[in-house]
Write a protein that holds these residues in place. Sequence first.
Motif, mmCIF file in Angstrom:
data_model
loop_
_atom_site.group_PDB
_atom_site.id
_atom_site.type_symbol
_atom_site.label_atom_id
_atom_site.label_comp_id
_atom_site.label_asym_id
_atom_site.label_seq_id
_atom_site.Cartn_x
_atom_site.Cartn_y
_atom_site.Cartn_z
ATOM 1 N N UNK A 165 -5.394 -19.053 -37.681
ATOM 2 C CA UNK A 165 -6.727 -19.141 -37.064
ATOM 3 C C UNK A 165 -6.770 -20.017 -35.819
ATOM 4 N N UNK A 166 -5.708 -20.770 -35.556
ATOM 5 C CA UNK A 166 -5.683 -21.646 -34.374
ATOM 6 C C UNK A 166 -5.155 -20.940 -33.126
ATOM 7 N N UNK A 167 -4.662 -19.708 -33.292
ATOM 8 C CA UNK A 167 -4.007 -19.009 -32.187
ATOM 9 C C UNK A 167 -4.640 -17.636 -31.996
ATOM 10 N N UNK A 168 -4.960 -17.298 -30.765
ATOM 11 C CA UNK A 168 -5.452 -15.956 -30.452
ATOM 12 C C UNK A 168 -4.762 -15.476 -29.179
ATOM 13 N N UNK A 169 -5.015 -14.217 -28.828
ATOM 14 C CA UNK A 169 -4.272 -13.613 -27.719
ATOM 15 C C UNK A 169 -5.178 -12.786 -26.823
ATOM 16 N N UNK A 194 -6.069 -2.746 -25.048
ATOM 17 C CA UNK A 194 -7.234 -3.627 -25.229
ATOM 18 C C UNK A 194 -8.257 -2.990 -26.151
ATOM 19 N N UNK A 195 -8.495 -1.702 -25.965
ATOM 20 C CA UNK A 195 -9.467 -1.014 -26.828
ATOM 21 C C UNK A 195 -8.922 -0.853 -28.250
ATOM 22 N N UNK A 196 -7.656 -0.518 -28.373
ATOM 23 C CA UNK A 196 -7.083 -0.290 -29.702
ATOM 24 C C UNK A 196 -7.001 -1.574 -30.523
ATOM 25 N N UNK A 197 -6.663 -2.673 -29.865
ATOM 26 C CA UNK A 197 -6.418 -3.934 -30.570
ATOM 27 C C UNK A 197 -7.598 -4.890 -30.524
ATOM 28 N N UNK A 198 -8.614 -4.574 -29.728
ATOM 29 C CA UNK A 198 -9.770 -5.452 -29.614
ATOM 30 C C UNK A 198 -9.440 -6.772 -28.949
ATOM 31 N N UNK A 199 -8.612 -6.728 -27.892
ATOM 32 C CA UNK A 199 -8.188 -7.945 -27.205
ATOM 33 C C UNK A 199 -8.866 -8.066 -25.850
ATOM 34 N N UNK A 200 -9.179 -9.284 -25.421
ATOM 35 C CA UNK A 200 -9.655 -9.487 -24.049
ATOM 36 C C UNK A 200 -8.553 -9.161 -23.046
ATOM 37 N N UNK A 201 -8.965 -8.874 -21.810
ATOM 38 C CA UNK A 201 -8.034 -8.670 -20.696
ATOM 39 C C UNK A 201 -8.256 -9.808 -19.703
ATOM 40 N N UNK A 202 -7.208 -10.573 -19.467
ATOM 41 C CA UNK A 202 -7.280 -11.812 -18.684
ATOM 42 C C UNK A 202 -6.431 -11.605 -17.427
ATOM 43 N N UNK A 233 -13.141 -7.813 -20.210
ATOM 44 C CA UNK A 233 -12.493 -8.337 -19.010
ATOM 45 C C UNK A 233 -12.881 -9.791 -18.741
ATOM 46 N N UNK A 234 -11.871 -10.628 -18.501
ATOM 47 C CA UNK A 234 -12.055 -11.983 -17.972
ATOM 48 C C UNK A 234 -11.495 -11.960 -16.554
ATOM 49 N N UNK A 235 -12.375 -11.907 -15.570
ATOM 50 C CA UNK A 235 -11.976 -11.839 -14.158
ATOM 51 C C UNK A 235 -11.762 -13.256 -13.650
ATOM 52 N N UNK A 236 -10.505 -13.620 -13.452
ATOM 53 C CA UNK A 236 -10.161 -14.991 -13.069
ATOM 54 C C UNK A 236 -10.308 -15.161 -11.564
ATOM 55 N N UNK A 237 -11.007 -16.180 -11.165
ATOM 56 C CA UNK A 237 -11.326 -16.562 -9.781
ATOM 57 C C UNK A 237 -12.543 -15.799 -9.271
ATOM 58 N N UNK A 238 -12.451 -14.478 -9.089
ATOM 59 C CA UNK A 238 -13.611 -13.677 -8.649
ATOM 60 C C UNK A 238 -14.347 -14.374 -7.510
ATOM 61 N N UNK A 239 -13.614 -14.720 -6.477
ATOM 62 C CA UNK A 239 -14.171 -15.459 -5.349
ATOM 63 C C UNK A 239 -14.870 -14.529 -4.363
ATOM 64 N N UNK A 240 -14.173 -13.476 -3.961
ATOM 65 C CA UNK A 240 -14.664 -12.615 -2.883
ATOM 66 C C UNK A 240 -15.308 -11.369 -3.488
ATOM 67 N N UNK A 241 -16.590 -11.495 -3.797
ATOM 68 C CA UNK A 241 -17.343 -10.426 -4.441
ATOM 69 C C UNK A 241 -18.472 -9.959 -3.529
#
Length: 444
Positions: free
Chosen positions: A181-185, A207-215, A250-258
């Motif tokens: 429970x202390x580790x996720x992916x 991502x859809x099959x495993x229910x995982x975020x996309x980073x 989706x976790x969009x990292x930075x997303x500066x120029x939008x």
Amino acid sequence: MPDAAILAPQWIAPVAPQATVLSGHAVLVEDGRIAELAPLDALRERHPDAALTPLPGHLLVPGFVNLHTHAAMSLLRGVADDLPLQDWLRARIWPLEGKLVSPSFVRDGALLAAYEMLLGGTTCFNDMYFFPEEAVDAALQLGMRSAHGIIVIEFPSAYASDAGDYLRKGLELRDRHRGNPMVSFCLAPHAPYTVSDETLKRVAVLARELGLPIHTHVHETADEIAESLARHGKRPLERLDALGLVGPELIAVHAVHLDETDLRLLAASGASVAHCPHSNLKLASGIAPAARLAELGIRVGFGTDGSASNNRLDLLQEARTAALLAKGTSGRADAWPAARVLQAMTLDAAAALGLDDRIGSIEPGKQADLVAVDLSAAELSPVFDPVSQLVYAAGREHVQHVWVDGRHVVRKRQLVCADASEAVGELVGRSSLWHNRIREILSG
């Protein structure tokens, strides 16, 4: 912590179900979980045998969640300062990594990073790097919760030979820790410019099959967008959307120029943004439109990025800068008020990782990931609004106690576990060896 313990601070900011500050209340922790949040006198009457921890002058908040970092890069702190992103990557960081990255490099760097983050109140971090099994072990050794990117990139490294190999090794690691429970992916394609269409489509399916975020890093620089338009005829987010990656995972990292189309796409899809203001400023990448993100209801959490581009893993500092930039760039002093900032540091970042049912707020039933910040110092007095004081005045040096999963892991700014403390002490010597090796590479 005993089976039942009562934490009694001067103030509690539970974050949810509503932004409020409670005084005269306490938290009952049982078996690693928050069992009750109630007036102190009532808790003591109902649970007379529970161990009492008085915390006068302290504000108790949920543990901070660092939504984006590269923990192992703490060993590269300061080696590539004052360079724009592409020069930083191509001329300095990638060549160094090619000669340095190994299981021992990742383990030592991640352990240094975990120690720094933990003492600053970060109880969970979302990592993206090679040899993620070593970062998993480092976090567990210090008693931290962590999420780890199943990194995907097209070029070979010491860790994997190609995109398929990266995915295979990452998924195998996830299988080994599925019951922990202390580790996720997360699935972690490095960036649109380093990952092919074919691989990105595969990531979307997984991502859809495993229910995982996309980073993933995206829209970090203006050059990245220009290159994507030239190569693909699409802006990076538009391309990711066409390949099936833009959604609530989706976790969009930075997303500066939008531009406005990008913003509307993120809002409509339910995606999250990992806002890394210090890294973006230091690399002169730009300033993310945080005020506009909030206006559109886009979930935002804060990330430190890695030590090589920040150079601190200090989420309190990150949060204060994010709030001030949002106000300054929007011309609105009411943009990103302190309570909203605390929510981004905790519950919203947890939600982006799919962990908000377990952490991110002080609510009965959730895991007891908690931070006690001492607001009694002279430089923080007087205290009119404890959450405002936390965001705008306090620093990581005011974090006194940290609990993860109900375990007291930092007490009065010292690691509680003797084995963890010994491991960090030994690491100081090993970091000198890494320092010498890196200097030799840079001078050679």
